[in-house]
Write an enzyme that holds these catalytic residues in place. Structure first.
Site, PDB file in Angstrom:
ATOM      1  N   CYS A 105      57.053   4.307 -18.562  1.00 28.85           N
ATOM      2  CA  CYS A 105      57.973   4.542 -19.684  1.00 28.85           C
ATOM      3  C   CYS A 105      58.714   3.263 -20.082  1.00 28.85           C
ATOM      4  O   CYS A 105      58.761   2.903 -21.252  1.00 28.85           O
ATOM      5  CB  CYS A 105      58.984   5.619 -19.316  1.00 28.85           C
ATOM      6  SG  CYS A 105      58.269   7.212 -18.870  1.00 28.85           S
ATOM      7  N   ASP A 106      59.322   2.601 -19.100  1.00 32.26           N
ATOM      8  CA  ASP A 106      60.281   1.531 -19.398  1.00 32.26           C
ATOM      9  C   ASP A 106      59.781   0.129 -19.087  1.00 32.26           C
ATOM     10  O   ASP A 106      60.446  -0.849 -19.429  1.00 32.26           O
ATOM     11  CB  ASP A 106      61.577   1.770 -18.604  1.00 32.26           C
ATOM     12  CG  ASP A 106      62.216   3.115 -18.925  1.00 32.26           C
ATOM     13  OD1 ASP A 106      61.960   3.624 -20.035  1.00 32.26           O
ATOM     14  OD2 ASP A 106      62.938   3.655 -18.073  1.00 32.26           O
TER      15      ASP A 106
ATOM     16  N   CYS B 219      60.365   5.176 -13.775  1.00 28.14           N
ATOM     17  CA  CYS B 219      59.128   5.312 -14.552  1.00 28.14           C
ATOM     18  C   CYS B 219      58.715   3.954 -15.110  1.00 28.14           C
ATOM     19  O   CYS B 219      59.226   3.520 -16.150  1.00 28.14           O
ATOM     20  CB  CYS B 219      59.309   6.323 -15.681  1.00 28.14           C
ATOM     21  SG  CYS B 219      57.804   6.620 -16.634  1.00 28.14           S
TER      22      CYS B 219
END
Length: 706
Positions: free
Chosen positions: A531-532, A528
């Protein structure tokens, strides 16, 4: 070019409005996000726009002398006339301006007389950010217990650690999250509920890694969400992932240990000087000489010792408690006052007003999911008309159609809402979704999902936050076993009965299955980028894949990373859409390794990912490429593991429809839509279409079988 000898110069981003910047970047085909501040928009515009037209000899008037090198960046022509830069000592400033700036800087560094020094940290609190600020400690004091404090400054984190070390003796848990991270949104209500159940035992904090990136860097956060646990100002434990059971286990252990040592409600719960004096007197041997003079000397010494201790640890009952224990092994001074602290000690800053303090989670509004205790889903409740499993575009479209048909559908899904919620680039291929440059534009996947949820809710859909762990689709009615993603107990299951079921479970990320991948998940290996990705800003990162997912991941990472290396096994992006592939290949921060594969991830959980071993197929040579993170985007597999043995599946685990384009699967009352039954297109719009078709098929079946 205008008349009068003027030279046209392209506008800089700083001189444009936010709407003008968005429109200009759209013309340049540069992706943006709806909430991107003007400063970032201006930086992108300056980077990708054409350079300003330089003045030429044809329009510049003659003058006797040329400008000095220091004047080169100054706009020399205004309406065809040369304008000389202002003279000054430093950066064009006049002497009085230099004095004013110096005075303001000195005042900020040293503060007014009597103020606490900025950056002072006399008691040795571990400062993971390299920033100290004692004045923030007491601003944390007024935050109501049992709630989550969303930190907005570096000083607030240090102040919270210091306050709970010196005053309350409470352990601290910190949730490092991102608003674009699906698992972060899933665990957020669990975290808030744990804060309520552990009120007075553990202090709960959270920080958005995109707003305070330095926290993530200094605390070595490599995946989101990450939970860090502190005791007496020192980090004692951490883990990554939305694991509610592990979170509760660690909190129970820390809370019990702190409670055994003794916790304090506030700075007002400070042992009195008399209580300290009694303890000192108890542990000070009485003089052998019982004369009045000797006893007076003894009593004066005890009183002075108690006064020194009490003054040294003024307002710090937890620190005093530990100091007394170090002096006297059986010392146990309990608070003299137990009321809740309503203000800081004299001379300290005014605490934050809870009424004006932003709620935990920022501006996100809690979506009205049903509780497991709701009468609609408890044991003994009548069967549902239709239960929709999954909350992505297919499930939400089915919910809207079923709700408008009066079926009162129940959607069972985790809060993250499918792949669309984590889509990092703007949504450009969903009809009706296009940003026109206003603040109310809906352009992100998260916004699309939220709008679809609200629409389904408006027509009577209800939502239950949970995961399906078992099904019996052959019984009448159908039986579904649900595990709550909002429960503190891993065994909190619920049985739901339904006449019809629509399966829209979506798909999950596919992995490479190479050495080091499983070990380094959450330590630099991720699926992701949204996300990261921000955790690895200004670093070299890699993306593996050649489809739309890989293109979107690369473009998201290119906004913040130093360099993005795309590793693709073929010699072209044949599986990606043309517009995304063109953007990736034209981006200055993205390099591509054609005909290459990743054979191994190099690193350890302690060091994180340090390199990827890449093999070039044409030369059959391999090399280690240093990267800080690698994002695997090689496609998705259908989420049908829970359906194995219940529904017909093909060799790739996709649900087999018995009569396409109908959504029936050969089991009466069971319908499938979205990615679990689509091995060809796998688009949000096609999923929504099949979701609507499944609702129509379910409505027709229910009408015929009633």
């Amino acid at each position: 070019f205008g008349s009068g000898g003027c030279v046209f110069t392209m506008s800089r981003g700083e001189d444009m409005t936010q709407r003008e910047l968005r429109n200009a970047l759209r013309q340049l085909m540069v992706p943006t996000t709806p909430n991107m501040p003007k400063e970032e928009l201006a930086e992108l515009y300056n980077k990708y726009s054409r350079p300003a037209v330089a003045p030429t000899a044809a329009v510049a008037p003659n003058r006797a002398s040329q400008p000095s090198p220091q004047e080169q960046n100054y706009p020399r022509y205004v309406n065809g006339k040369y304008v000389k830069p202002p003279s000054g000592l430093i950066f064009g400033m006049q002497p009085w301006q230099v004095v004013l700036v110096a005075a303001l800087g000195a005042g900020w560094i040293f503060g007014p007389p009597g103020a606490s020094n900025r950056g002072s940290n006399p008691d040795g609190v571990a400062d993971p950010m390299g920033v100290s600020g004692n004045s923030w400690a007491y601003k944390v004091a007024s935050h109501p217990p049992g709630s989550v404090l969303d930190l907005r400054r570096y000083e607030e984190l240090l102040g919270a650690l210091e306050y709970h070390r010196d005053v309350t003796n409470l352990p601290v848990v910190l949730d490092v999250y991102s608003r674009s991270c699906g698992p972060c949104r899933q665990i957020a209500p669990v975290y808030a509920q744990l804060a309520t159940t552990h009120a007075g035992k553990v202090a709960f904090l959270k920080v958005d890694s995109t707003q305070l990136p330095r926290v993530s860097m200094k605390l070595n956060v490599r995946s989101l969400p990450t939970f860090l646990f502190f005791r007496l100002g020192q980090q004692v434990h951490s883990f990554a992932g939305a694991d509610a059971a592990q979170l509760q286990q660690v909190l129970d252990q820390l809370g019990s240990a702190a409670e055994a040592e003794g916790t304090f409600a506030s700075a007002e719960a400070y042992p009195t000087e008399e209580a300290v004096r009694d303890l000192v007197n108890k542990h000070t041997p009485n003089p052998q000489d019982k004369s009045p003079d000797a006893l007076k000397v003894h009593n004066d010494a005890v009183t002075e010792a108690a006064a020194v201790l009490h003054a040294k640890f003024a307002g710090k009952p937890a620190s005093l408690q530990r100091k007394l224990k170090s002096l006297y092994t059986d010392a146990k001074v309990r608070p003299a006052v137990t009321e809740t602290h309503s203000g800081p000690p004299a001379g300290q800053d005014t605490p934050l007003d809870p009424a004006t303090e932003p709620a935990a989670g920022g501006d996100d509004v809690a979506f009205p999911f049903l509780d497991f205790e709701s009468s609609r889903v408890t044991s003994g409740a009548p069967p549902e008309n239709v239960v929709i499993i999954g909350g992505g575009p297919a499930g939400l479209a089915a919910a809207i159609y079923a709700a408008r048909a009066g079926l009162r559908p129940l959607v069972v899904a985790p809060e993250e809402g499918g792949q669309l919620l984590g889509k990092g680039v703007g949504v450009e291929n969903f009809p009706g979704i296009f940003g026109g440059g206003t603040a109310d534009d809906i352009t992100s996947g998260k916004q699309v999902v939220e709008v679809m949820r609200q629409q389904a809710l408006h027509f009577g859909t209800e939502f239950l936050r949970g995961h399906i762990v078992d099904v019996d689709l052959t019984s009448t009615p159908k039986r579904l076993i649900v595990t709550s993603t909002n429960s503190m107990l891993a065994t909190a299951n619920l049985t739901i009965l339904s006449r019809a079921v629509i399966l829209t479970l979506g798909s999950k990320s596919r992995w490479l299955d190479v050495p080091g991948e499983e070990l380094l998940k959450g330590h630099g290996v991720s699926a992701c980028a949204t996300c990261d990705g921000y955790l690895y800003r200004d670093k070299v990162v890699a993306v593996v894949g050649g489809g739309d997912s890989a293109m979107e991941s690369a473009l998201v990472l290119a906004r913040t990373a130093k360099t993005v290396i795309v590793v693709h096994r073929r010699n072209s992006f044949a599986a990606a859409s043309r517009i995304l592939a063109d953007r990736v290949q034209a981006h200055d921060a993205i390099t591509i390794r054609w005909e290459s594969t990743v054979e191994e991830f190099v690193g350890s959980p302690e060091t994180g990912l340090v390199a990827i071993k890449v093999r070039q197929s044409s030369s059959d040579s391999a090399e280690a490429v240093p990267v800080a993170a690698c994002f695997v985007a090689i496609g998705h597999d259908p989420n049908t593991d829970v359906l194995k043995g219940q529904v017909p599946l093909d060799s790739h685990k996709y649900v087999v429809l018995d009569n396409p384009p109908k959504t029936t699967i050969g089991i009466p009352g069971v319908f499938a839509a979205g990615d679990i039954a689509d091995n060809q297109y796998r688009q949000a719009i096609t999923s929504a279409g099949t979701g609507a078709a499944a609702a129509l098929d379910a409505e027709r079946w229910l009408s015929e079988t009633t």
